[in-house]
Each structure stands twice: as structure tokens, then as C-alpha cells.
Design a protein around this motif. Sequence first.
Motif, PDB file in Angstrom:
ATOM      1  N   SER A  89       0.845  -1.183   0.000  1.00  0.00           N
ATOM      2  CA  SER A  89       0.000   0.000   0.000  1.00  0.00           C
ATOM      3  C   SER A  89       0.886   1.240   0.000  1.00  0.00           C
ATOM      4  O   SER A  89       1.754   1.382   0.873  1.00  0.00           O
ATOM      5  CB  SER A  89      -0.920   0.006   1.226  1.00  0.00           C
ATOM      6  OG  SER A  89      -1.781  -1.119   1.217  1.00  0.00           O
ATOM      7  N   LEU A  90       0.690   2.119  -0.971  1.00  0.00           N
ATOM      8  CA  LEU A  90       1.478   3.335  -1.112  1.00  0.00           C
ATOM      9  C   LEU A  90       0.661   4.537  -0.660  1.00  0.00           C
ATOM     10  O   LEU A  90      -0.525   4.643  -0.959  1.00  0.00           O
ATOM     11  CB  LEU A  90       1.911   3.524  -2.567  1.00  0.00           C
ATOM     12  CG  LEU A  90       2.706   2.381  -3.193  1.00  0.00           C
ATOM     13  CD1 LEU A  90       2.886   2.621  -4.686  1.00  0.00           C
ATOM     14  CD2 LEU A  90       4.059   2.218  -2.513  1.00  0.00           C
ATOM     15  N   ARG A  91       1.303   5.443   0.074  1.00  0.00           N
ATOM     16  CA  ARG A  91       0.662   6.684   0.501  1.00  0.00           C
ATOM     17  C   ARG A  91       1.633   7.841   0.262  1.00  0.00           C
ATOM     18  O   ARG A  91       2.851   7.652   0.277  1.00  0.00           O
ATOM     19  CB  ARG A  91       0.277   6.619   1.986  1.00  0.00           C
ATOM     20  CG  ARG A  91      -0.759   5.555   2.328  1.00  0.00           C
ATOM     21  CD  ARG A  91      -2.109   5.859   1.714  1.00  0.00           C
ATOM     22  NE  ARG A  91      -3.136   4.903   2.125  1.00  0.00           N
ATOM     23  CZ  ARG A  91      -3.432   3.800   1.464  1.00  0.00           C
ATOM     24  NH1 ARG A  91      -2.766   3.489   0.352  1.00  0.00           N
ATOM     25  NH2 ARG A  91      -4.395   2.992   1.888  1.00  0.00           N
ATOM     26  N   SER A 108       5.765   3.417   2.257  1.00  0.00           N
ATOM     27  CA  SER A 108       5.085   2.133   2.318  1.00  0.00           C
ATOM     28  C   SER A 108       5.784   1.253   3.337  1.00  0.00           C
ATOM     29  O   SER A 108       6.907   1.545   3.763  1.00  0.00           O
ATOM     30  CB  SER A 108       5.060   1.448   0.947  1.00  0.00           C
ATOM     31  OG  SER A 108       6.380   1.163   0.518  1.00  0.00           O
ATOM     32  N   HIS A 109       5.114   0.166   3.715  1.00  0.00           N
ATOM     33  CA  HIS A 109       5.689  -0.814   4.628  1.00  0.00           C
ATOM     34  C   HIS A 109       6.063  -2.053   3.852  1.00  0.00           C
ATOM     35  O   HIS A 109       5.360  -2.469   2.926  1.00  0.00           O
ATOM     36  CB  HIS A 109       4.684  -1.166   5.722  1.00  0.00           C
ATOM     37  CG  HIS A 109       5.018  -2.434   6.457  1.00  0.00           C
ATOM     38  ND1 HIS A 109       4.226  -3.566   6.408  1.00  0.00           N
ATOM     39  CD2 HIS A 109       6.075  -2.763   7.236  1.00  0.00           C
ATOM     40  CE1 HIS A 109       4.766  -4.523   7.141  1.00  0.00           C
ATOM     41  NE2 HIS A 109       5.889  -4.072   7.647  1.00  0.00           N
ATOM     42  N   SER A 117      10.658  -5.745   9.744  1.00  0.00           N
ATOM     43  CA  SER A 117       9.892  -4.834   8.907  1.00  0.00           C
ATOM     44  C   SER A 117      10.691  -3.578   8.618  1.00  0.00           C
ATOM     45  O   SER A 117      11.561  -3.173   9.393  1.00  0.00           O
ATOM     46  CB  SER A 117       8.578  -4.453   9.589  1.00  0.00           C
ATOM     47  OG  SER A 117       7.670  -5.530   9.596  1.00  0.00           O
ATOM     48  N   GLN A 118      10.361  -2.956   7.492  1.00  0.00           N
ATOM     49  CA  GLN A 118      10.947  -1.679   7.110  1.00  0.00           C
ATOM     50  C   GLN A 118       9.838  -0.725   6.686  1.00  0.00           C
ATOM     51  O   GLN A 118       8.818  -1.130   6.152  1.00  0.00           O
ATOM     52  CB  GLN A 118      11.910  -1.834   5.930  1.00  0.00           C
ATOM     53  CG  GLN A 118      13.203  -2.555   6.224  1.00  0.00           C
ATOM     54  CD  GLN A 118      14.088  -2.634   4.979  1.00  0.00           C
ATOM     55  OE1 GLN A 118      13.637  -2.362   3.866  1.00  0.00           O
ATOM     56  NE2 GLN A 118      15.345  -2.984   5.179  1.00  0.00           N
ATOM     57  N   PRO A 145       1.111 -10.716  10.755  1.00  0.00           N
ATOM     58  CA  PRO A 145       0.461 -11.964  10.355  1.00  0.00           C
ATOM     59  C   PRO A 145       0.674 -12.256   8.874  1.00  0.00           C
ATOM     60  O   PRO A 145       0.306 -11.468   8.014  1.00  0.00           O
ATOM     61  CB  PRO A 145      -1.019 -11.696  10.672  1.00  0.00           C
ATOM     62  CG  PRO A 145      -0.999 -10.606  11.691  1.00  0.00           C
ATOM     63  CD  PRO A 145       0.200  -9.767  11.372  1.00  0.00           C
ATOM     64  N   GLY A 146       1.268 -13.385   8.566  1.00  0.00           N
ATOM     65  CA  GLY A 146       1.489 -13.767   7.190  1.00  0.00           C
ATOM     66  C   GLY A 146       2.534 -12.950   6.473  1.00  0.00           C
ATOM     67  O   GLY A 146       2.732 -13.108   5.277  1.00  0.00           O
ATOM     68  N   GLY A 147       3.227 -12.052   7.187  1.00  0.00           N
ATOM     69  CA  GLY A 147       4.212 -11.213   6.544  1.00  0.00           C
ATOM     70  C   GLY A 147       3.615 -10.171   5.619  1.00  0.00           C
ATOM     71  O   GLY A 147       4.313  -9.608   4.779  1.00  0.00           O
ATOM     72  N   LEU A 148       2.305  -9.884   5.738  1.00  0.00           N
ATOM     73  CA  LEU A 148       1.662  -8.933   4.833  1.00  0.00           C
ATOM     74  C   LEU A 148       2.108  -7.509   5.139  1.00  0.00           C
ATOM     75  O   LEU A 148       2.311  -7.145   6.298  1.00  0.00           O
ATOM     76  CB  LEU A 148       0.140  -9.029   4.975  1.00  0.00           C
ATOM     77  CG  LEU A 148      -0.497 -10.338   4.526  1.00  0.00           C
ATOM     78  CD1 LEU A 148      -1.988 -10.300   4.837  1.00  0.00           C
ATOM     79  CD2 LEU A 148      -0.281 -10.557   3.040  1.00  0.00           C
ATOM     80  N   PRO A 149       2.229  -6.668   4.105  1.00  0.00           N
ATOM     81  CA  PRO A 149       2.555  -5.263   4.361  1.00  0.00           C
ATOM     82  C   PRO A 149       1.355  -4.526   4.949  1.00  0.00           C
ATOM     83  O   PRO A 149       0.212  -4.754   4.553  1.00  0.00           O
ATOM     84  CB  PRO A 149       2.902  -4.726   2.968  1.00  0.00           C
ATOM     85  CG  PRO A 149       2.162  -5.611   2.027  1.00  0.00           C
ATOM     86  CD  PRO A 149       2.134  -6.964   2.667  1.00  0.00           C
ATOM     87  N   TYR A 150       1.618  -3.657   5.895  1.00  0.00           N
ATOM     88  CA  TYR A 150       0.588  -2.826   6.483  1.00  0.00           C
ATOM     89  C   TYR A 150       0.531  -1.487   5.753  1.00  0.00           C
ATOM     90  O   TYR A 150       1.197  -1.282   4.741  1.00  0.00           O
ATOM     91  CB  TYR A 150       0.867  -2.620   7.971  1.00  0.00           C
ATOM     92  CG  TYR A 150       0.683  -3.864   8.812  1.00  0.00           C
ATOM     93  CD1 TYR A 150      -0.564  -4.443   8.952  1.00  0.00           C
ATOM     94  CD2 TYR A 150       1.757  -4.440   9.486  1.00  0.00           C
ATOM     95  CE1 TYR A 150      -0.750  -5.580   9.741  1.00  0.00           C
ATOM     96  CE2 TYR A 150       1.588  -5.569  10.266  1.00  0.00           C
ATOM     97  CZ  TYR A 150       0.336  -6.134  10.398  1.00  0.00           C
ATOM     98  OH  TYR A 150       0.165  -7.247  11.167  1.00  0.00           O
ATOM     99  N   VAL A 151      -0.274  -0.555   6.276  1.00  0.00           N
ATOM    100  CA  VAL A 151      -0.471   0.742   5.641  1.00  0.00           C
ATOM    101  C   VAL A 151       0.199   1.823   6.484  1.00  0.00           C
ATOM    102  O   VAL A 151      -0.013   1.890   7.695  1.00  0.00           O
ATOM    103  CB  VAL A 151      -1.966   1.070   5.474  1.00  0.00           C
ATOM    104  CG1 VAL A 151      -2.149   2.399   4.759  1.00  0.00           C
ATOM    105  CG2 VAL A 151      -2.670  -0.049   4.711  1.00  0.00           C
ATOM    106  N   VAL A 152       1.001   2.669   5.834  1.00  0.00           N
ATOM    107  CA  VAL A 152       1.659   3.801   6.484  1.00  0.00           C
ATOM    108  C   VAL A 152       0.912   5.071   6.093  1.00  0.00           C
ATOM    109  O   VAL A 152       0.641   5.292   4.912  1.00  0.00           O
ATOM    110  CB  VAL A 152       3.132   3.915   6.062  1.00  0.00           C
ATOM    111  CG1 VAL A 152       3.838   5.001   6.865  1.00  0.00           C
ATOM    112  CG2 VAL A 152       3.841   2.591   6.228  1.00  0.00           C
TER     113      VAL A 152
END
Length: 321
Positions: A89-91, A108-109, A117-118, A145-152
Motif C-alpha cells: 500500500s502506497l501513501r 510504504s511498509h 519490517s521496514q 500476520p502472514g508477513g503482509l505489508p501494512y499501511v503507512v
Amino acid sequence: MARTFRIALAVVAALGPAAARPQWRTEPMPVRLEAAGLDVLAGAFVAAGQDDLLVVDQAARTARLRRHHALLSPQPAPFPIGSLPLARSLRSGYLRQNGTDRLADVASHYAVHLGASQIQVTFGSDPGTMDPYSLPSVTDFGAPPGGLPYVVSFLRLLATSPESEQLVFPYCLEDVCSSVFLMDFGSAALPAATTRVLLAPNLEPMDTPQPEAFPVWISTTARGGAVDDVAIGSFGTVLLYAHEALPPTGSPTLADAELGGPIVVGTTQHLGLPLPGWLPPTILRFGEVHGVASLDVDLDGEPDLVFAMSSPRYAAAGSLV
């Protein structure tokens, strides 16, 4: 910062030379994109004060600019889509990097591997480079969870001069690692990040583990216009961190932000329980909170919290609560 104004200007402003006063179209102007499922970011990506659209096709690994006053003509963009190892997810927003350059940044994360994480940032002053900033490891905060990227998200947490934003990163809100990261960047050409962690309640698992932070203006401090309160949408719940006092002006740090809370708007338990009585009877089940805003709905002079809630698991329409 007037985010909604900047986005509206990018989408509906009339094409043509600048006039003495703003010129608005009487009808929305569609901007046709090359494909479905693209990321579209608004901001001053080329020249300060001129909002463009950055269109990123993560599947095709391409980026295009729709320039200010030329929104219909795609142009190549230097955004480093080729170096993104996974879709995320890009912001966009405006960090303190390079002081007053007033060019939009993209964040992004990325879950490097289980538990590491980065936050990856492309600064407007160097649009072809992705700068990584590491977060604490699994030994401190657990794995996504599951290594999914989160939202920044980009929010104003400090009364900086010149005006700038900070990053808010809700992390793993459904486990013992539940935390909210705040990140700020110095004004040097190669900025260093400072990080503060807010504790968050452990919520029950969500349909998709991607909570997102939104700016709202609930507290008296935020309503003064200098900073944003933090509203994090999760599954059936909004976490609210409101400012209790205005941070010092000039060059404050994240430690100066007097954020109270979290206030749980909703409940931390959703499974096997009846819906809370404050939800209207037209809402049959909890859903994911996909947007939060502060509006004076009942016209009593006080801002109310409004959020959109839906779930991809069910065919029923979503709800505006």
C-alpha cells in the motif's frame, strides 16, 4: 494541511493557464487510467505548489505522472517501482526532509521476512531512490500476520515550522505485538528517522490485517488547526489517539506530542457477541473500517466521528456509522 483541497484540485481543476482566481469545472473531469487496480497518489511530485497525480502499476512495474494542467497525458515517472519486491500500500504526503522543498514523498511498509519490517520512503527531492528505515525486530514486537505489508499514513502530529507531516504505522493490532509506530524525519538531505511507539489494545482477528490511520479533528487542540488527531480503522472498531495539548512550535520532537488514549470506539471483541446497542438496527454485522472522518453530523457545534464499515465476506452493502 488541506489534504482534501489538494486532492480535489488535482482531480477537478480546470485545465489551462493559471487565472487570477481559482477556476472550477461545473462537472467532474474523468481521468482515464491505463488499467484497473492502479495506485493513484496526489501531490506536488515535480514542482512545489502544483499537484500532480502519480499512477503506479505494481503488477506491470511501471509508474506514470499525470502533470498539473496535463492530467490526461501520461508521462514516465522516476518512482522506483522496479525495486519494490512485493506489492504494498502506497501513501503520499510531506515530511520534513530537505526542509522547505515542498515536494511530495511516498511511503510504504515492507515485511522483509517474518518479524523484520521496514518503512520505505521515496523523498520528493530524490524521486528515483527508495530509502529503507528498519523497525524493531520480532523479539520486541512480534511478526506481521502472514508477513503482509501494512499501511503507512501521513498525519500532522507536531506543530512544525515550516508545516510538515509524520508517519503513523499501525502494526499487528490483533496480537500481543499490537503497537502503533510514529516516525519523524530530520530536515537534512539524508534524514535520520526518530521513532516513538504507542501501545494499542489487542483486537480480535480482522478479515484482512491491514489497519489504517486517518486524520481527524476531535480534540480542542486538533480543532485549532495545527495538528491531527489519530483515528485508526480496524475490524468493527476505531482507535482514537487525541491530542491533550499543543506540542511546542518550532522544532518539536515526537516525545513532545501529548497524545492520550487509546480510546476504543466500538469493542475489542467481535466474535460470538451481539452488536453493541449504539449501532443502528440497519447494521447487521461488523465490518472493516475503511475510512474515518470528523464531521458535525447533528449540528450541535461539536465534531462527531464518522466511519465507513464493510466486509468483502458478505454481499450486503457497507455502512456509514
